[in-house]
Scaffold this active site. Structure first.
Site, PDB file in Angstrom:
ATOM      1  CE  LYS A 144     -11.627   9.366 -18.731  1.00  0.00           C
ATOM      2  NZ  LYS A 144     -11.940  10.648 -18.224  1.00  0.00           N
ATOM      3  NE  ARG A 186      -3.442  -0.179   3.067  1.00  0.00           N
ATOM      4  CZ  ARG A 186      -2.772   0.171   4.035  1.00  0.00           C
ATOM      5  NH1 ARG A 186      -2.155   1.326   4.426  1.00  0.00           N
ATOM      6  NH2 ARG A 186      -2.770  -0.747   5.064  1.00  0.00           N
ATOM      7  CE1 TYR A 235     -15.598  12.800 -16.596  1.00  0.00           C
ATOM      8  CE2 TYR A 235     -15.041  12.791 -14.324  1.00  0.00           C
ATOM      9  CZ  TYR A 235     -15.352  12.136 -15.580  1.00  0.00           C
ATOM     10  OH  TYR A 235     -15.455  10.888 -15.580  1.00  0.00           O
ATOM     11  CG  ASP A 264      -9.225  17.331 -14.711  1.00  0.00           C
ATOM     12  OD1 ASP A 264      -8.491  16.933 -15.458  1.00  0.00           O
ATOM     13  OD2 ASP A 264     -10.562  16.850 -14.163  1.00  0.00           O
TER      14      ASP A 264
HETATM   15  C1  LIG Z   1     -12.356  10.931 -16.778  1.00  0.00           C
HETATM   16  C2  LIG Z   1     -12.121  12.027 -16.125  1.00  0.00           C
HETATM   17  C3  LIG Z   1     -11.863  12.176 -14.828  1.00  0.00           C
HETATM   18  C4  LIG Z   1     -12.121  11.095 -13.887  1.00  0.00           C
HETATM   19  O1  LIG Z   1     -11.074   9.978 -14.136  1.00  0.00           O
HETATM   20  P1  LIG Z   1     -11.255   8.470 -13.693  1.00  0.00           P
HETATM   21  O2  LIG Z   1     -10.041   7.927 -14.214  1.00  0.00           O
HETATM   22  O3  LIG Z   1     -12.647   8.044 -14.675  1.00  0.00           O
HETATM   23  O4  LIG Z   1     -11.615   8.370 -12.308  1.00  0.00           O
HETATM   24  C5  LIG Z   1     -11.482  13.641 -14.298  1.00  0.00           C
HETATM   25  N1  LIG Z   1     -11.536  14.604 -15.070  1.00  0.00           N
HETATM   26  C6  LIG Z   1     -11.517  14.574 -16.560  1.00  0.00           C
HETATM   27  C7  LIG Z   1     -11.380  15.595 -17.366  1.00  0.00           C
HETATM   28  C8  LIG Z   1     -11.934  13.460 -17.007  1.00  0.00           C
HETATM   29  O5  LIG Z   1     -12.024  13.276 -18.355  1.00  0.00           O
END
Ligand SMILES: *Cc1c(COP(=O)(O)O)cnc(C)c1O
Length: 372
Positions: A197, A47, A101, A172
């Site tokens: 992504k 962990r 998001y 983000d």
């Molecule tokens: C997909 C996404 C998230 C969340 O990420 P996960 O890996 O699905 O938990 C956060 N911000 C943006 C811009 C995203 O496209």
């Protein structure tokens, strides 16, 4: 001698020693041989560390720029959760864009009973941001381009507004990735990522990360990860590292494809609006993302804005583009975005993430699907 970030990305995790494996090592273990007093420089328990995620962290820090620390998590949401918990302490408000998001907004509403309140603003309205920050000790949460409307926020200006208010500013940066946009160089405290992504890029793994120059914040994040337990598993880290190595090639191709598709859609009679920063001649979009705008774009179909059925019919008519949520994989994907209940997009809006297929194939598929 210093090599480029792209070269470092490809070589991290490979030991230069006779007999050492060139491919990244997958080490699935929950615990390590250890005895006697705790030695923090050695792995002890799964962990707290795994060599697989350390290589991912090294790669992510390298592409963000010199002096960075990266901390990986089980998903983008887990990364955002740790970052919010680390920054919300002693603050009352999380000031956040109203068109970002949607799941991060959902997450912040869950913090309310623990003391921090969600306050949404339009990040392009700097007076609104200034007054939201002035109302109490805050964290400013940004995203650019926004998701799903792909609006470009001025990150340097927002950094300055946050600094004036004494608020940490985090961005983000999932859509552009650090290869196309560098929030820390524009004054942000941290970049937060979903590795799910474009960064991992093969639609086969979930992951998340925070990258910051603050050693103190990185340490707090590791502490939240170790105690909260939202770690990235050994195999997940291995998949992320494998995907990351081709990020420069994939993101360049995805950006080229997205621009070609956006230009095609902008001329199509069934399309009223196309949202893609690469299409705009606003100097800010070019200055903030000089090397491409990434894979994500969205567009509205002509006719009634509430016509979800028409948008669903177009999505279902695709023969190459995969109807699915998420984006950034090697395959193009699309969806009517308003099928997610807390999403604010209009019903006639389709969000498309370009993959790395030849642009002509994606456009041919769009051409036939738009006849549905
Ligand atoms: C997909 C996404 C998230 C969340 O990420 P996960 O890996 O699905 O938990 C956060 N911000 C943006 C811009 C995203 O496209």
């Amino acid at each position: 001698m210093e090599f480029s970030a792209e070269a470092t990305l490809i070589h991290v995790g490979t030991e230069r020693r006779v007999g050492a494996p060139v491919g990244p090592v997958l080490m699935p273990t929950s615990t390590y041989f250890s005895q006697g007093p705790q030695d923090r420089s050695l792995p002890g328990y799964g962990r707290n560390t795994n060599p697989g995620w350390e290589a991912v962290e090294e790669a992510l820090a390298a592409i963000e720029g010199p002096g960075c620390h990266a901390v990986t998590f089980a998903s983008g949401q887990a990364a955002a959760m740790a970052l919010l918990l680390a920054l919300a302490e002693g603050r009352e408000r999380i000031v956040m864009l109203d068109d970002g998001y949607y799941k991060i907004r959902d997450l912040v509403t869950k913090l309310r009973p623990h003391g921090a309140e969600l306050v949404t603003v339009d990040l392009l309205d700097h007076d609104a941001v200034r007054s939201a920050l002035a109302a109490g000790p805050s964290v400013l949460w940004g995203e650019s381009p926004t998701n799903p409307l792909l609006r470009v926020a001025d990150l340097a200006r927002l950094s300055a507004l946050a600094a004036e208010a004494g608020a940490p500013f985090v961005v983000d940066n999932t859509v552009p990735t650090a290869l196309l946009q560098k929030p820390l160089e524009l004054g942000a405290l941290a970049s937060v990522y979903s590795l799910t992504k474009s960064l991992s890029g093969h639609s086969d793994v979930l992951g998340g990360a925070v990258v910051t120059r603050s050693a103190e914040l990185a340490e707090q994040l590791r502490s939240w990860r170790g105690t909260g337990g939202a770690i990235s598993g050994a195999f997940e880290s291995w998949l992320v590292l494998r995907g990351l190595k081709t990020l420069p090639l994939r993101i360049a191709r995805q950006s080229e494809n997205a621009l070609a598709v956006a230009e095609f859609l902008a001329r199509h009679p069934r399309v009223t609006s196309v949202y893609y920063p690469g299409l705009s001649d606003e100097p800010l979009a070019k200055a903030q993302m000089p090397n491409g705008s990434g894979c994500l774009l969205s567009f509205e179909l002509s006719g009634n804005v509430d016509d979800a059925d028409a948008a669903d019919a177009v999505v279902a008519a695709a023969r190459l583009i995969v109807p699915s949520t998420s984006f950034g994989g090697v395959e193009s994907t699309w969806e009517r975005r308003s099928r997610w209940t807390s999403e604010t997009a209009p019903d006639n809006l389709i969000r498309l993430g370009t993959g790395i297929e030849p642009a002509a194939d994606i456009i041919a598929d769009l051409n036939q699907a738009l006849r549905a």
